[in-house]
Scaffold this motif. Sequence first.
Motif, PDB file in Angstrom:
ATOM      1  N   MET A 176     -29.760 -22.852  30.364  1.00 36.35           N
ATOM      2  CA  MET A 176     -29.071 -21.670  29.822  1.00 36.35           C
ATOM      3  C   MET A 176     -27.716 -22.095  29.262  1.00 36.35           C
ATOM      4  N   GLU A 177     -27.455 -21.702  28.027  1.00 38.95           N
ATOM      5  CA  GLU A 177     -26.232 -22.136  27.348  1.00 38.95           C
ATOM      6  C   GLU A 177     -25.485 -20.925  26.787  1.00 38.95           C
ATOM      7  N   LYS A 178     -24.183 -20.922  26.952  1.00 38.87           N
ATOM      8  CA  LYS A 178     -23.370 -19.856  26.375  1.00 38.87           C
ATOM      9  C   LYS A 178     -23.110 -20.160  24.898  1.00 38.87           C
ATOM     10  N   VAL A 179     -23.350 -19.184  24.029  1.00 37.54           N
ATOM     11  CA  VAL A 179     -23.136 -19.338  22.588  1.00 37.54           C
ATOM     12  C   VAL A 179     -22.403 -18.101  22.075  1.00 37.54           C
ATOM     13  N   ILE A 180     -21.923 -18.178  20.839  1.00 34.15           N
ATOM     14  CA  ILE A 180     -21.274 -17.025  20.202  1.00 34.15           C
ATOM     15  C   ILE A 180     -22.013 -16.723  18.910  1.00 34.15           C
ATOM     16  N   ILE A 181     -22.479 -15.487  18.781  1.00 29.61           N
ATOM     17  CA  ILE A 181     -23.174 -15.034  17.572  1.00 29.61           C
ATOM     18  C   ILE A 181     -22.142 -14.408  16.636  1.00 29.61           C
ATOM     19  N   ILE A 182     -22.128 -14.829  15.380  1.00 31.56           N
ATOM     20  CA  ILE A 182     -21.203 -14.276  14.382  1.00 31.56           C
ATOM     21  C   ILE A 182     -22.012 -13.616  13.270  1.00 31.56           C
ATOM     22  N   ARG A 183     -21.686 -12.356  13.016  1.00 30.98           N
ATOM     23  CA  ARG A 183     -22.340 -11.612  11.928  1.00 30.98           C
ATOM     24  C   ARG A 183     -21.316 -11.372  10.832  1.00 30.98           C
ATOM     25  N   TYR A 184     -21.688 -11.648   9.580  1.00 35.12           N
ATOM     26  CA  TYR A 184     -20.693 -11.468   8.528  1.00 35.12           C
ATOM     27  C   TYR A 184     -20.732 -10.071   7.943  1.00 35.12           C
ATOM     28  N   SER A 185     -19.704  -9.767   7.155  1.00 38.22           N
ATOM     29  CA  SER A 185     -19.444  -8.410   6.682  1.00 38.22           C
ATOM     30  C   SER A 185     -20.096  -8.150   5.335  1.00 38.22           C
ATOM     31  N   GLU A 186     -19.323  -8.127   4.245  1.00 36.13           N
ATOM     32  CA  GLU A 186     -19.827  -7.720   2.935  1.00 36.13           C
ATOM     33  C   GLU A 186     -20.646  -8.789   2.220  1.00 36.13           C
ATOM     34  N   ILE A 187     -20.705  -9.975   2.773  1.00 35.31           N
ATOM     35  CA  ILE A 187     -21.355 -11.089   2.075  1.00 35.31           C
ATOM     36  C   ILE A 187     -22.815 -10.779   1.745  1.00 35.31           C
ATOM     37  N   HIS A 188     -23.469 -10.021   2.612  1.00 36.66           N
ATOM     38  CA  HIS A 188     -24.896  -9.748   2.393  1.00 36.66           C
ATOM     39  C   HIS A 188     -25.145  -8.915   1.140  1.00 36.66           C
ATOM     40  N   LEU A 189     -24.083  -8.351   0.543  1.00 37.79           N
ATOM     41  CA  LEU A 189     -24.225  -7.547  -0.669  1.00 37.79           C
ATOM     42  C   LEU A 189     -24.115  -8.377  -1.943  1.00 37.79           C
ATOM     43  N   LEU A 195     -26.102 -15.598  25.889  1.00 42.74           N
ATOM     44  CA  LEU A 195     -26.746 -16.706  26.597  1.00 42.74           C
ATOM     45  C   LEU A 195     -28.003 -17.098  25.838  1.00 42.74           C
ATOM     46  N   LYS A 196     -28.148 -18.384  25.571  1.00 50.98           N
ATOM     47  CA  LYS A 196     -29.319 -18.896  24.865  1.00 50.98           C
ATOM     48  C   LYS A 196     -30.263 -19.568  25.854  1.00 50.98           C
ATOM     49  N   VAL A 197     -31.534 -19.162  25.811  1.00 53.43           N
ATOM     50  CA  VAL A 197     -32.545 -19.714  26.718  1.00 53.43           C
ATOM     51  C   VAL A 197     -33.815 -19.995  25.917  1.00 53.43           C
ATOM     52  N   LYS A 198     -34.783 -20.623  26.550  1.00 54.04           N
ATOM     53  CA  LYS A 198     -36.103 -20.786  25.946  1.00 54.04           C
ATOM     54  C   LYS A 198     -36.797 -19.427  25.895  1.00 54.04           C
ATOM     55  N   SER A 199     -37.609 -19.221  24.871  1.00 55.52           N
ATOM     56  CA  SER A 199     -38.202 -17.897  24.684  1.00 55.52           C
ATOM     57  C   SER A 199     -39.493 -17.738  25.497  1.00 55.52           C
ATOM     58  N   ASN A 200     -39.322 -17.675  26.811  1.00 53.19           N
ATOM     59  CA  ASN A 200     -40.395 -17.233  27.690  1.00 53.19           C
ATOM     60  C   ASN A 200     -39.819 -16.143  28.594  1.00 53.19           C
ATOM     61  N   MET A 201     -40.666 -15.274  29.110  1.00 47.01           N
ATOM     62  CA  MET A 201     -40.186 -14.066  29.779  1.00 47.01           C
ATOM     63  C   MET A 201     -39.357 -14.364  31.029  1.00 47.01           C
ATOM     64  N   ASP A 202     -39.696 -15.423  31.747  1.00 43.14           N
ATOM     65  CA  ASP A 202     -38.911 -15.761  32.942  1.00 43.14           C
ATOM     66  C   ASP A 202     -37.471 -16.126  32.574  1.00 43.14           C
ATOM     67  N   GLU A 203     -37.328 -16.963  31.534  1.00 43.93           N
ATOM     68  CA  GLU A 203     -35.990 -17.385  31.106  1.00 43.93           C
ATOM     69  C   GLU A 203     -35.207 -16.200  30.501  1.00 43.93           C
ATOM     70  N   ILE A 204     -35.917 -15.370  29.747  1.00 43.92           N
ATOM     71  CA  ILE A 204     -35.255 -14.207  29.136  1.00 43.92           C
ATOM     72  C   ILE A 204     -34.743 -13.260  30.222  1.00 43.92           C
ATOM     73  N   PHE A 205     -35.552 -13.037  31.253  1.00 48.09           N
ATOM     74  CA  PHE A 205     -35.094 -12.163  32.344  1.00 48.09           C
ATOM     75  C   PHE A 205     -33.901 -12.772  33.069  1.00 48.09           C
ATOM     76  N   ARG A 206     -33.946 -14.074  33.274  1.00 46.08           N
ATOM     77  CA  ARG A 206     -32.820 -14.751  33.952  1.00 46.08           C
ATOM     78  C   ARG A 206     -31.523 -14.542  33.175  1.00 46.08           C
ATOM     79  N   ALA A 207     -31.587 -14.641  31.822  1.00 43.75           N
ATOM     80  CA  ALA A 207     -30.399 -14.417  30.996  1.00 43.75           C
ATOM     81  C   ALA A 207     -29.994 -12.946  31.010  1.00 43.75           C
ATOM     82  N   ALA A 208     -30.979 -12.035  30.929  1.00 38.67           N
ATOM     83  CA  ALA A 208     -30.674 -10.598  30.942  1.00 38.67           C
ATOM     84  C   ALA A 208     -29.985 -10.191  32.240  1.00 38.67           C
ATOM     85  N   LYS A 209     -30.413 -10.790  33.320  1.00 35.96           N
ATOM     86  CA  LYS A 209     -29.806 -10.493  34.627  1.00 35.96           C
ATOM     87  C   LYS A 209     -28.340 -10.922  34.657  1.00 35.96           C
ATOM     88  N   LYS A 210     -28.055 -12.028  33.972  1.00 34.90           N
ATOM     89  CA  LYS A 210     -26.676 -12.534  33.932  1.00 34.90           C
ATOM     90  C   LYS A 210     -25.736 -11.596  33.165  1.00 34.90           C
TER      91      LYS A 210
END
Length: 384
Positions: free
Chosen positions: A1-14, A78-93
């Motif tokens: 499990m790794e901590k990451v930062i997601i960045i979404r941009y503003s007007e660029i998509h236009l 939190l970034k994890v492998k995409s299986n339900m056990d790992e996803i639940f572990r991250a969701a719990k955090k």
Amino acid sequence: MEKVIIIRYSEIHLKGKNRGYFERAFLVNLEKSLKGYKHEIKRQSGRYLIENFNESEVDEISDRIKRVFGVHSYSVALKVKSNMDEIFRAAKKVCFEHGSFKVNTHRADKTFCLNSMQISAEIGGKLLSEFKNIEVDVHNPDFVINIDIRENGTALAFNEFFKGAGGMPVGTSGKGLLLISGGIDSPVAGHMIAKRGMVVDCIHFHSYPYTNAQARDKVVELSKVLSKYTCGLRLNIVSVTHIQEEIHKKCNGEYMVTLLRRFMFRIAERIALKTGAQCLITGESLGQVASQTIEGMTSSNSVVEKLPVLRPLCGFDKDEIIERSRGMGAYEISIQPYEDCCTVFLPKHPVIKPQLSAVVEEENKLNVKELLEEALNGVEVLHL
């Protein structure tokens, strides 16, 4: 499990076919803002992911990110492998221990074994079993657990969207030169123009020894605040002491501020043209002080020969400007009680609506060319 930062941009998509240009500028600015911090930035389907950073520095990195123009929002995930056990572990955090919640799932990987609704239901049910003081409310929850299943075999879990600075990436809308004083208005004007993607350099006029070194230091600090949003800037510092002394000696004192501002605009335009700036920027607000009447602005503008003058605060009242100053972190510096050059030789009753013909008549008493050359020969430049 790794901590990451997601960045979404503003007007660029236009931006259609030009989107790549804006994305590249945005990425350059993100990298500049995070200089000195270990990190790696990856592009991921219209957003960026910051990875491999020191997790103890997440607050400092987040503080840098939120000042980058073009950032619509960001989330610490939190970034994890995409299986339900790992996803639940991250969701719990990322789940809170009290309050109402819902799970919101985005499934970019359409080959994943469950669909979005099934993932949300299963994770939500497990969270209810794990935490006794939470309940489901899909309409008005206290918090949301966000699950993002990516195509590359990873999943992201997070609970908050933090607001970014918005606007366009600095460097995509040309370059301007800001006339910056030690007051509240001009840093806000620079901040607003930078938000529209313009590179901003600054020019400051001082009257040492009539104004002290602390007044100069105050402007340097204000420029440093602005530079956090502009990925750095160049500050030109110019003495106008000799100009004010000549005006005081030879001209009607009521025209002191008007005449001085005309010199400032001449000097600013020459430095702007020399450094590649395409406009001048001021913090003037219509009617706020005696020099900011339409007649005063017309008088100042008349000496600018080649460049436009932008006044982003022209329709703002003082309360609106103060609110923006607080928001950008400049207000407490701006209100420090150090006088700027416009207070030197200030007349008791400055002319409020100067007629251009009268201003020119007073100015003809001065050797404008010689005074300008002396000022331009003594420019000090700081790179912040």
